[in-house]
Design an enzyme around this catalytic site. Structure first.
Site, PDB file in Angstrom:
ATOM      1  N   LYS A   1       0.707  -1.076  -0.102  1.00  0.00           N
ATOM      2  CA  LYS A   1      -0.027   0.045  -0.105  1.00  0.00           C
ATOM      3  C   LYS A   1       0.821   1.160  -0.030  1.00  0.00           C
ATOM      4  CE  LYS A   1      -4.298   0.556   2.392  1.00  0.00           C
ATOM      5  NZ  LYS A   1      -4.944   0.517   3.683  1.00  0.00           N
ATOM      6  N   LEU A   2       0.614   1.970  -1.079  1.00  0.00           N
ATOM      7  CA  LEU A   2       1.268   3.565  -0.995  1.00  0.00           C
ATOM      8  C   LEU A   2       0.491   4.738  -1.225  1.00  0.00           C
ATOM      9  CD1 LEU A   2       2.906   1.545  -3.790  1.00  0.00           C
ATOM     10  CD2 LEU A   2       4.409   2.364  -2.287  1.00  0.00           C
TER      11      LEU A   2
END
Ligand code: E4P
Length: 217
Positions: free
Chosen positions: A83-84
């Protein structure tokens, strides 16, 4: 529509997974804090419970730091999804990680343009935060509609993951628009089956059944 559960509580995940209806899990730094556990340890346990993708979020804000953390997270299990955030560094890391064969989830999405860029960066998932947009007095569900149109216009394969879900109506509306996935807190997921007429009808059937004196089998 796929269902992910939005929690790092392993007992909740195990219970919901036993229904056979769970397709994945999303976590974030706040949910790790709430779990009170070490990120590596709890994420490894979650990855062992569910077969589907488990989103784990990087906390570095620069490209090199994100890549370093992503590699640590990816080693936890094969079903890790990195997740970014939709920053320039986050999108650059997303493009690189996707190219290297990792699943990616661009989180904290509050605009259609962020979703457009995430798709161009090859994100596996884009996470528009419905509830947090509602919180500031704007209709969050409109963002899902906009992203659906843009992704369909260009045949982007990035999946729309409706996030920051607060109500059962959020789930229904996201499904009607065509979001690919909803990540839902455990209590809201369990509330999806609830209807007072179902409870009332079941009580009446069971009362009548008892009067027949019969048993099945
Ligand atoms: C999931 O990926 C998100 O981090 C989560 O849905 C955010 O939800 P919240 O707005 O209730 O914190």
């Amino acid at each position: 529509m796929k269902f992910f559960v939005d929690t790092a509580d392993v007992d909740e995940i195990r219970e919901i997974n036993e229904t056979g209806l769970l397709d994945g899990v999303t976590t974030n730094p706040s949910l790790i804090l709430k779990s009170g556990r070490d990120i590596t340890e709890v994420t490894r346990e979650i990855c062992g419970i569910v077969d589907g993708p488990v989103s784990a979020e990087v906390t570095a804000t620069d490209f090199d730091g994100m890549m370093r953390e992503a590699k640590v997270l990816a080693k936890i299990a094969d079903n890790i999804c990195i997740k970014l955030p939709p920053t320039m560094d986050g999108l650059k890391a997303c493009k690189k990680l996707t190219g290297d064969g990792h699943k990616t989830n661009v989180t904290l999405c509050f605009s259609a343009n962020q979703a457009l860029l995430a798709a161009k960066a090859g994100a596996t998932y884009i996470s528009p935060f419905i509830g947090r947009i509602d919180d500031i007095g704007i209709e969050g569900m409109e963002l899902i509609e906009e992203i659906r149109i843009i992704y369909d216009n260009y045949d982007f394969q990035t999946e729309i993951l409706a996030a920051s879900i607060r109500t059962v109506n959020h789930v229904k509306e996201a499904a009607m628009i065509g979001a690919d996935v909803a990540t839902v807190p455990p209590a809201t997921l369990k509330a999806l089956v609830k209807h007072p007429l179902t409870d009332k009808g079941l009580d009446a059937f069971l009362a009548d059944w008892a009067k027949t004196g019969q048993k099945i089998g």
